[in-house]
Design a protein around this motif. Structure first.
Motif, PDB file in Angstrom:
ATOM      1  N   UNK A 202       0.796  -1.210  -0.149  1.00 18.10           N
ATOM      2  CA  UNK A 202      -0.055  -0.107  -0.066  1.00 18.10           C
ATOM      3  C   UNK A 202       0.843   1.318  -0.066  1.00 18.10           C
ATOM      4  N   UNK A 203       2.121   1.234   0.052  1.00 22.08           N
ATOM      5  CA  UNK A 203       3.011   2.318   0.139  1.00 22.08           C
ATOM      6  C   UNK A 203       3.390   2.675  -1.214  1.00 22.08           C
ATOM      7  N   UNK A 204       3.076   3.987  -1.527  1.00 18.65           N
ATOM      8  CA  UNK A 204       3.521   4.655  -2.892  1.00 18.65           C
ATOM      9  C   UNK A 204       4.404   5.481  -2.475  1.00 18.65           C
ATOM     10  N   UNK A 205       5.633   5.177  -3.145  1.00 20.39           N
ATOM     11  CA  UNK A 205       6.774   6.053  -3.167  1.00 20.39           C
ATOM     12  C   UNK A 205       7.675   6.000  -4.292  1.00 20.39           C
ATOM     13  N   UNK A 206       8.677   6.634  -4.471  1.00 21.51           N
ATOM     14  CA  UNK A 206       9.586   6.855  -5.355  1.00 21.51           C
ATOM     15  C   UNK A 206      11.011   7.030  -4.844  1.00 21.51           C
ATOM     16  N   UNK A 207      11.994   6.696  -5.734  1.00 26.35           N
ATOM     17  CA  UNK A 207      13.513   6.654  -5.261  1.00 26.35           C
ATOM     18  C   UNK A 207      14.061   7.445  -6.376  1.00 26.35           C
ATOM     19  N   UNK A 208      15.367   7.854  -6.107  1.00 26.48           N
ATOM     20  CA  UNK A 208      16.210   8.392  -7.145  1.00 26.48           C
ATOM     21  C   UNK A 208      16.682   7.536  -8.101  1.00 26.48           C
ATOM     22  N   UNK A 209      16.883   7.677  -9.408  1.00 27.64           N
ATOM     23  CA  UNK A 209      17.549   6.668 -10.359  1.00 27.64           C
ATOM     24  C   UNK A 209      19.224   6.646  -9.925  1.00 27.64           C
ATOM     25  N   UNK A 210      19.346   5.467  -9.795  1.00 23.92           N
ATOM     26  CA  UNK A 210      21.042   5.242  -9.591  1.00 23.92           C
ATOM     27  C   UNK A 210      22.045   5.444 -10.779  1.00 23.92           C
ATOM     28  N   UNK A 211      21.240   5.526 -12.125  1.00 21.04           N
ATOM     29  CA  UNK A 211      22.110   5.550 -13.054  1.00 21.04           C
ATOM     30  C   UNK A 211      22.462   7.359 -13.350  1.00 21.04           C
ATOM     31  N   UNK A 212      23.008   7.408 -14.490  1.00 22.59           N
ATOM     32  CA  UNK A 212      23.255   8.875 -14.791  1.00 22.59           C
ATOM     33  C   UNK A 212      24.595   9.260 -14.506  1.00 22.59           C
ATOM     34  N   UNK A 213      24.788  10.543 -14.470  1.00 24.79           N
ATOM     35  CA  UNK A 213      26.200  11.079 -14.149  1.00 24.79           C
ATOM     36  C   UNK A 213      26.343  11.352 -12.542  1.00 24.79           C
ATOM     37  N   UNK A 214      27.247  10.452 -12.062  1.00 27.74           N
ATOM     38  CA  UNK A 214      26.984  10.620 -10.313  1.00 27.74           C
ATOM     39  C   UNK A 214      27.876  11.964  -9.991  1.00 27.74           C
ATOM     40  N   UNK A 215      28.631  12.291 -10.766  1.00 24.56           N
ATOM     41  CA  UNK A 215      29.352  13.714 -10.320  1.00 24.56           C
ATOM     42  C   UNK A 215      28.095  14.953 -10.328  1.00 24.56           C
ATOM     43  N   UNK A 216      27.383  14.944 -11.261  1.00 21.51           N
ATOM     44  CA  UNK A 216      26.252  15.943 -11.247  1.00 21.51           C
ATOM     45  C   UNK A 216      25.346  15.541 -10.088  1.00 21.51           C
ATOM     46  N   UNK A 217      25.046  14.378 -10.010  1.00 20.51           N
ATOM     47  CA  UNK A 217      24.029  14.205  -8.803  1.00 20.51           C
ATOM     48  C   UNK A 217      24.658  14.524  -7.568  1.00 20.51           C
ATOM     49  N   UNK A 218      25.999  14.307  -7.275  1.00 16.37           N
ATOM     50  CA  UNK A 218      26.735  14.780  -6.151  1.00 16.37           C
ATOM     51  C   UNK A 218      26.631  16.369  -6.039  1.00 16.37           C
ATOM     52  N   UNK A 219      26.910  17.086  -7.434  1.00 16.36           N
ATOM     53  CA  UNK A 219      26.731  18.365  -7.226  1.00 16.36           C
ATOM     54  C   UNK A 219      25.427  19.197  -6.785  1.00 16.36           C
TER      55      UNK A 219
END
Length: 82
Positions: free
Chosen positions: A14-31
């Motif tokens: 019954x829990x409706x949630x989302x998480x961040x995509x682990x793909x993509x540019x990790x340096x951009x996500x860190x920024x």
């Protein structure tokens, strides 16, 4: 999706949630993460948004995910408008 800030469904039961995509540019996500932390400390609008979302029942982690997406959109529009 390029910087790993797009939501991916992570619901169960019954829990409706989302998480961040682990793909993509990790340096951009860190920024993005650093920008979110700085805005939480210094920006009054961001602090108010954080408080509002916490009162609504979201966790701090989920609220930071929402802020990352918002900031990624702001940066994308700033880069493509020129």
């Amino acid at each position: 999706m390029l910087c790993g800030a797009c939501p991916i469904p992570a619901s169960s039961g019954k829990t409706n949630r989302h998480r961040l995509n682990r793909g993509g540019n990790r340096q951009a996500n860190s920024a993005l993460h650093i920008v979110v932390l700085a805005r939480i400390r210094t920006n009054e609008r961001t602090q108010a948004y954080m408080k509002k979302r916490l009162v609504e029942g979201l966790s701090k982690r989920e609220t930071m995910r929402c802020l990352k997406r918002y900031i990624a959109r702001e940066i994308f529009h700033a880069l493509t408008s020129k």
